[in-house]
Design an enzyme around this catalytic site. Sequence first.
Site: not given
Length: 531
Positions: A390-391
């Site tokens: 998740f980025e």
Amino acid sequence: MGILATAARKLFRSSDKDPFYEKSPKLLATPSHPILAKFELPSITPSCSSSSSSSSSLSSSSTFWNSPTPSIWSPRRYIPARVRKNISRRQVAVLTCGFFALLVWIIPPPQTWGRQVVHINVPHHLASPYQVLRPIAEAARKHPPDPQRWLQHNSNNKHAISSSNRFVNAVSPHRLASKRPRAALISLVRNSELEGIVQSMTQLEYHWNRKYQYPWVFFNDEPFNDEFKAATQNLTSSKIYYEVVPKDHWSLPDWIDEGRFMNSLEYLGAIGVGKGWMISYRHMCRWNSGFFYRHPRLKDFDWYWRVEPDVHFFCDIDYDVFRFMRDNNMKYGFNMNILDDARSFPSLWSRTRSFINAHPELVHPEADLDWLLDARNNGDYNNCQFFSNFEVGDLNFFRGKANEKYFDWLDRGGGFYYERFGDAPIHTLSVAMFVPKSEIWFFRDIGYQHDINRHCPPQSAHRCACEPTPIDENFYRLVPLESPQKKPDDTCIRQFLGGDWLDKKIGWSQDGERMFGGDGYHGYELTGLDS
């Protein structure tokens, strides 16, 4: 009388003549610096005789120390008369040198005067749902971004462009779209992972993207089949791009020794390093570390949100995430900060340290690496990482000179194949070196799960379908029990936030908790469940 008292009495009551005065008159000469001109000794007329010259110099020295003329500076002028009778010139010199040495020790070096000190602003009790947890720089900027204020004014789907009655805005959708960031949701996924990406897409579309309609870009090391395309197109009204990773970005570089690489696969697989035996996993880590942002399809975009197959999004998100990043000058966003298995990248920190020594000019002047270093372990990397599946990030940062040089430095060293360098620690170290902490965002408000790691914000039952998790959740879940690595004294996210998040309960000790079977990380005053 003690030894120190005796020594002090001898120092300050000695009546002996000062040998410094007799034997070294020439040491009193003042440097010829223009600022020090007022301290110069009286001029001496040159003499053919050496004895005459010596006598003249000695006479000048006496004048320097004993002259009552106020225009000539002397430290003895500031010593009371009663003390002056019992103190020699040598003692004055010693005390003066000691005083200036103390000043040098106390005053920081000039090169640090312009540096910015990063403090942590942590609210104990949140008064509104838009208060946030983040390190902020109390900088000299005239108008620094205010993310909390931005959220207060731009939430409630203010910038949604969906034509659905529920999300329609008074502002024209075309006008909103014209000001939107150039951004995309990206995913590296295989045809065989269709079921997993359908799950991820369905949840993110429902909770967010059906309102904002950002395009999807799918990458694969082989062409996508028709089944994959049909299934994904049925899940969104946004545009979708299907791209193939270039062959030279998904193959063994010519500088890699294949025999050594195969030995690495066998060894890491034998000791239980996650996916350490998989060739394709090495290619994937390398591509996610330094090639994804070079793909021609992404040249039209400035921002990306990475989405993995088989993940869960639990919360309704009522603001434009990309607009938030752009308007607040953020470079990188995460929502988990946890330990990685250090056996995957034993040489990563030494290679990073060598890079810093070779290119110190590339490190940002406001960079903060302290939270990534373990003082108990000789200042080595503590293996904390932003969980990069998740980025949300700024593509132009990754395309920048500093990050590109850093990736090429690591790539040429062979760490992706002789070890198992991962994109998560590499992105973490790159962001920490080249981005101020104030431009890194903790998405505490987005509920998310990847495999065994789950994050759910507190006080969010009205918009999230998950049970709130403490801020330390997932800290060492990626580290197998058999791994001998040393864990840092504090959890990764607390080291990043700092401030009150590091405060411990009175009377608690880490060793004491471990004696009774605990892991040593349950003594914090703040749990993160009330903020």
